[in-house]
Design a protein around this motif. Structure first.
Motif, PDB file in Angstrom:
ATOM      1  N   UNK A  92       0.612  -1.205  -0.207  1.00 19.64           N
ATOM      2  CA  UNK A  92       0.109  -0.018   0.024  1.00 19.64           C
ATOM      3  C   UNK A  92       0.814   1.214  -0.049  1.00 19.64           C
ATOM      4  N   UNK A  93       2.060   1.290   0.677  1.00 21.95           N
ATOM      5  CA  UNK A  93       2.908   2.428   0.791  1.00 21.95           C
ATOM      6  C   UNK A  93       3.444   2.574  -0.565  1.00 21.95           C
ATOM      7  N   UNK A  97       4.696   5.819  -4.719  1.00 15.73           N
ATOM      8  CA  UNK A  97       5.969   5.902  -5.482  1.00 15.73           C
ATOM      9  C   UNK A  97       5.868   5.825  -6.690  1.00 15.73           C
ATOM     10  N   UNK A  98       4.473   5.717  -7.213  1.00 12.84           N
ATOM     11  CA  UNK A  98       4.191   5.085  -8.550  1.00 12.84           C
ATOM     12  C   UNK A  98       4.912   6.213  -9.484  1.00 12.84           C
ATOM     13  N   UNK A  99       5.578   5.517 -10.455  1.00 13.06           N
ATOM     14  CA  UNK A  99       6.580   6.536 -11.511  1.00 13.06           C
ATOM     15  C   UNK A  99       7.775   6.991 -11.011  1.00 13.06           C
ATOM     16  N   UNK A 100       8.124   6.674  -9.717  1.00 15.54           N
ATOM     17  CA  UNK A 100       9.274   7.035  -8.958  1.00 15.54           C
ATOM     18  C   UNK A 100      10.179   5.815  -8.816  1.00 15.54           C
ATOM     19  N   UNK A 101      11.595   6.370  -8.751  1.00 14.37           N
ATOM     20  CA  UNK A 101      12.440   5.189  -8.023  1.00 14.37           C
ATOM     21  C   UNK A 101      12.140   4.925  -6.544  1.00 14.37           C
ATOM     22  N   UNK A 102      12.564   3.788  -6.238  1.00 15.93           N
ATOM     23  CA  UNK A 102      12.439   3.764  -4.896  1.00 15.93           C
ATOM     24  C   UNK A 102      13.620   2.733  -4.142  1.00 15.93           C
ATOM     25  N   UNK A 103      13.777   2.819  -3.156  1.00 19.78           N
ATOM     26  CA  UNK A 103      15.209   2.198  -2.489  1.00 19.78           C
ATOM     27  C   UNK A 103      14.404   0.732  -1.907  1.00 19.78           C
ATOM     28  N   UNK A 104      14.482  -0.265  -2.678  1.00 22.45           N
ATOM     29  CA  UNK A 104      13.843  -1.514  -2.526  1.00 22.45           C
ATOM     30  C   UNK A 104      14.403  -2.135  -0.977  1.00 22.45           C
ATOM     31  N   UNK A 105      15.840  -2.035  -0.968  1.00 20.27           N
ATOM     32  CA  UNK A 105      16.625  -2.667   0.089  1.00 20.27           C
ATOM     33  C   UNK A 105      16.086  -2.182   1.471  1.00 20.27           C
ATOM     34  N   UNK A 106      15.769  -0.827   1.622  1.00 13.11           N
ATOM     35  CA  UNK A 106      15.381  -0.175   2.718  1.00 13.11           C
ATOM     36  C   UNK A 106      13.799  -0.701   3.118  1.00 13.11           C
ATOM     37  N   UNK A 107      13.207  -0.803   1.914  1.00 18.52           N
ATOM     38  CA  UNK A 107      11.602  -1.322   2.123  1.00 18.52           C
ATOM     39  C   UNK A 107      11.447  -2.854   2.830  1.00 18.52           C
ATOM     40  N   UNK A 108      12.531  -3.609   1.990  1.00 15.17           N
ATOM     41  CA  UNK A 108      12.328  -4.896   2.729  1.00 15.17           C
ATOM     42  C   UNK A 108      13.150  -5.020   4.082  1.00 15.17           C
ATOM     43  N   UNK A 109      14.127  -4.261   4.271  1.00 13.81           N
ATOM     44  CA  UNK A 109      14.456  -4.043   5.713  1.00 13.81           C
ATOM     45  C   UNK A 109      13.305  -3.728   6.789  1.00 13.81           C
TER      46      UNK A 109
END
Length: 206
Positions: A92-93, A97-109
């Motif tokens: 949901x969060x 970030x739709x259409x943007x880059x995101x830090x996946x590592x931090x998200x999974x942490x």
């Protein structure tokens, strides 16, 4: 590297790496005590506590039984909703970030922190999450054993507060159990009438 099992060097220390499943099983079961554990560095011991990782003998066996029960297939099924909730919150969060880059590592942490907190602390998951974040952010930035005393005590006090709240609810009759999450299983073991099954509060926290 030759074969499934091989020797490697960590500085001047030789290490035997075992990848064969049957040998790994034999080493981990360690029924005859043929594979003693290495003495843990003081700072690492503060991080890991004096629980399953660092214990041996009778106490290790007692904690292992508790862990086996907590992570048995049926017990894990009961944790599935908590895991699903954590993933749904993360997804949901991600919509923001739709259409943007995101830090996946931090998200999974953060997801890891949320899942561990929900499965280990149940209804107290937010407090558990704070403890987990405290553990990750403070201990891994500390290189001095004395400096680590303060966050260690802070983490311990937070866990003790959760335990005390659960004990008080059971004593007062507001709850009929200490909870079905991992912490609840440990608190129940702490109050076990059987001396052979009971664990100390220090073991519980660690």
């Amino acid at each position: 590297m030759i074969g499934k099992n091989y020797l490697q060097w960590y500085g001047t220390v030789a290490q035997l790496v075992v990848t064969e499943s049957e040998l790994i099983k034999e080493i981990l079961s360690n029924k005859d005590g043929a594979f003693p554990k290495f003495e843990t560095q003081p700072l690492v011991k503060k991080l890991l506590g004096d629980g399953l990782v660092n214990n041996e003998g009778e106490m290790w066996a007692k904690l292992r039984r508790l862990a086996n029960h907590a992570f048995h297939g049926e017990s894990l099924k009961g944790m599935t909703p908590a895991m699903v909730t954590a993933v749904e919150i993360m997804l949901e969060s991600w919509k923001s970030y739709e259409g943007q880059e995101m830090e996946v590592y931090e998200e999974f942490r953060l997801l890891t922190s949320d899942v561990i907190s929900r499965t280990a602390f149940g209804n107290n998951y937010q407090n558990g999450k704070n403890i987990f974040e405290m553990l990750m952010s403070k201990f891994f930035k500390i290189s001095d054993e004395i400096e680590s005393d303060k966050p260690e005590m802070e983490i311990r006090n937070n866990i003790m507060k959760i335990i005390k709240e659960r004990e008080e609810k059971v004593i007062s009759g507001k709850e009929n159990s200490f909870g079905n999450d991992f912490l609840g299983i440990l608190v129940k073991a702490h109050h076990d009438v059987n001396d052979n099954q009971r664990i100390s509060k220090d073991n519980l926290v660690d």
